[in-house]
Motif scaffolding. Structure first.
Motif, PDB file in Angstrom:
ATOM      1  N   PHE A  81       0.805  -1.225   0.000  1.00  0.00           N
ATOM      2  CA  PHE A  81       0.000   0.000   0.000  1.00  0.00           C
ATOM      3  C   PHE A  81       0.834   1.269   0.000  1.00  0.00           C
ATOM      4  O   PHE A  81       0.290   2.367  -0.099  1.00  0.00           O
ATOM      5  CB  PHE A  81      -0.953   0.017   1.197  1.00  0.00           C
ATOM      6  N   GLY A  82       2.146   1.151   0.128  1.00  0.00           N
ATOM      7  CA  GLY A  82       2.988   2.343   0.066  1.00  0.00           C
ATOM      8  C   GLY A  82       2.804   3.090  -1.241  1.00  0.00           C
ATOM      9  O   GLY A  82       2.830   4.330  -1.275  1.00  0.00           O
ATOM     10  N   THR A  83       2.569   2.345  -2.305  1.00  0.00           N
ATOM     11  CA  THR A  83       2.334   2.957  -3.616  1.00  0.00           C
ATOM     12  C   THR A  83       1.083   3.832  -3.595  1.00  0.00           C
ATOM     13  O   THR A  83       1.060   4.908  -4.191  1.00  0.00           O
ATOM     14  CB  THR A  83       2.196   1.862  -4.691  1.00  0.00           C
ATOM     15  N   ASP A  84       0.043   3.396  -2.897  1.00  0.00           N
ATOM     16  CA  ASP A  84      -1.184   4.199  -2.784  1.00  0.00           C
ATOM     17  C   ASP A  84      -0.891   5.556  -2.149  1.00  0.00           C
ATOM     18  O   ASP A  84      -1.438   6.579  -2.548  1.00  0.00           O
ATOM     19  CB  ASP A  84      -2.230   3.486  -1.922  1.00  0.00           C
ATOM     20  N   ILE A  85      -0.045   5.548  -1.157  1.00  0.00           N
ATOM     21  CA  ILE A  85       0.298   6.789  -0.458  1.00  0.00           C
ATOM     22  C   ILE A  85       1.043   7.737  -1.388  1.00  0.00           C
ATOM     23  O   ILE A  85       0.725   8.924  -1.471  1.00  0.00           O
ATOM     24  CB  ILE A  85       1.098   6.468   0.817  1.00  0.00           C
ATOM     25  N   ILE A  86       2.019   7.211  -2.126  1.00  0.00           N
ATOM     26  CA  ILE A  86       2.772   8.039  -3.073  1.00  0.00           C
ATOM     27  C   ILE A  86       1.850   8.582  -4.169  1.00  0.00           C
ATOM     28  O   ILE A  86       1.934   9.765  -4.531  1.00  0.00           O
ATOM     29  CB  ILE A  86       3.934   7.235  -3.702  1.00  0.00           C
ATOM     30  N   MET A  87       0.955   7.743  -4.672  1.00  0.00           N
ATOM     31  CA  MET A  87       0.018   8.188  -5.716  1.00  0.00           C
ATOM     32  C   MET A  87      -0.904   9.296  -5.204  1.00  0.00           C
ATOM     33  O   MET A  87      -1.228  10.235  -5.924  1.00  0.00           O
ATOM     34  CB  MET A  87      -0.778   6.999  -6.249  1.00  0.00           C
ATOM     35  N   GLU A  88      -1.327   9.203  -3.953  1.00  0.00           N
ATOM     36  CA  GLU A  88      -2.190  10.245  -3.369  1.00  0.00           C
ATOM     37  C   GLU A  88      -1.425  11.566  -3.235  1.00  0.00           C
ATOM     38  O   GLU A  88      -1.971  12.630  -3.510  1.00  0.00           O
ATOM     39  CB  GLU A  88      -2.750   9.797  -2.022  1.00  0.00           C
ATOM     40  N   ILE A  89      -0.184  11.491  -2.837  1.00  0.00           N
ATOM     41  CA  ILE A  89       0.630  12.709  -2.735  1.00  0.00           C
ATOM     42  C   ILE A  89       0.777  13.341  -4.118  1.00  0.00           C
ATOM     43  O   ILE A  89       0.644  14.564  -4.280  1.00  0.00           O
ATOM     44  CB  ILE A  89       2.013  12.384  -2.115  1.00  0.00           C
ATOM     45  N   GLU A  90       1.032  12.534  -5.136  1.00  0.00           N
ATOM     46  CA  GLU A  90       1.140  13.051  -6.498  1.00  0.00           C
ATOM     47  C   GLU A  90      -0.189  13.664  -6.946  1.00  0.00           C
ATOM     48  O   GLU A  90      -0.220  14.712  -7.589  1.00  0.00           O
ATOM     49  CB  GLU A  90       1.555  11.947  -7.459  1.00  0.00           C
ATOM     50  N   ARG A  91      -1.319  13.025  -6.607  1.00  0.00           N
ATOM     51  CA  ARG A  91      -2.636  13.544  -6.987  1.00  0.00           C
ATOM     52  C   ARG A  91      -2.891  14.896  -6.332  1.00  0.00           C
ATOM     53  O   ARG A  91      -3.418  15.816  -6.961  1.00  0.00           O
ATOM     54  CB  ARG A  91      -3.722  12.550  -6.564  1.00  0.00           C
ATOM     55  N   LEU A  92      -2.489  15.028  -5.072  1.00  0.00           N
ATOM     56  CA  LEU A  92      -2.676  16.293  -4.366  1.00  0.00           C
ATOM     57  C   LEU A  92      -1.773  17.394  -4.903  1.00  0.00           C
ATOM     58  O   LEU A  92      -2.053  18.566  -4.760  1.00  0.00           O
ATOM     59  CB  LEU A  92      -2.416  16.101  -2.870  1.00  0.00           C
ATOM     60  N   GLY A  93      -0.658  16.980  -5.491  1.00  0.00           N
ATOM     61  CA  GLY A  93       0.292  17.945  -6.039  1.00  0.00           C
ATOM     62  C   GLY A  93       1.172  18.587  -4.998  1.00  0.00           C
ATOM     63  O   GLY A  93       1.909  19.515  -5.273  1.00  0.00           O
ATOM     64  N   LYS A  94       1.068  18.107  -3.779  1.00  0.00           N
ATOM     65  CA  LYS A  94       1.894  18.614  -2.676  1.00  0.00           C
ATOM     66  C   LYS A  94       1.758  17.642  -1.531  1.00  0.00           C
ATOM     67  O   LYS A  94       0.893  16.789  -1.507  1.00  0.00           O
ATOM     68  CB  LYS A  94       1.442  20.009  -2.239  1.00  0.00           C
ATOM     69  N   LEU A  95       2.616  17.810  -0.544  1.00  0.00           N
ATOM     70  CA  LEU A  95       2.485  16.971   0.653  1.00  0.00           C
ATOM     71  C   LEU A  95       1.475  17.536   1.582  1.00  0.00           C
ATOM     72  O   LEU A  95       0.700  18.204   1.616  1.00  0.00           O
ATOM     73  CB  LEU A  95       3.815  16.856   1.389  1.00  0.00           C
TER      74      LEU A  95
END
Length: 95
Positions: A81-95
């Motif tokens: 699920f680490g990939t899900d977290i990275i994808m969400e950060i990319e979707r948000l465009g920021k941390l």
């Protein structure tokens, strides 16, 4: 970009292994200037914390995540699920 040696940074550690997240936390406290560190154990809790931080206007500067973790506290099966977290950060465009 913040200079992490002189500015206080917000960090989230997402890992289901308590001893690993504790080791990471201790290391960060030695090398960063009084960091604000949050810890979560599951994919869902990690994503919720990241989203809430963004909504509150206090996004994380650093995200450290394990790849294999449970989906929720009730789930004992580990999945990547680490990939899900990275994808969400990319979707948000920021941390």
């Amino acid at each position: 970009m913040k200079d992490f040696r002189t500015h206080r940074v917000r960090v989230i550690i997402i890992d289901d292994e308590l001893f690993i997240s504790k080791d990471i936390e201790e290391t960060l406290k030695r090398v960063l200037n009084n960091p604000i560190i949050d810890k979560e154990k599951t994919r869902n809790d990690g994503l919720r914390a990241i989203r809430n931080a963004n909504l509150d206007g206090t996004p994380y500067d650093i995200v450290i995540t394990d790849n294999y973790m449970p989906l929720s506290n009730d789930d004992k099966q580990l999945q990547p699920f680490g990939t899900d977290i990275i994808m969400e950060i990319e979707r948000l465009g920021k941390l």
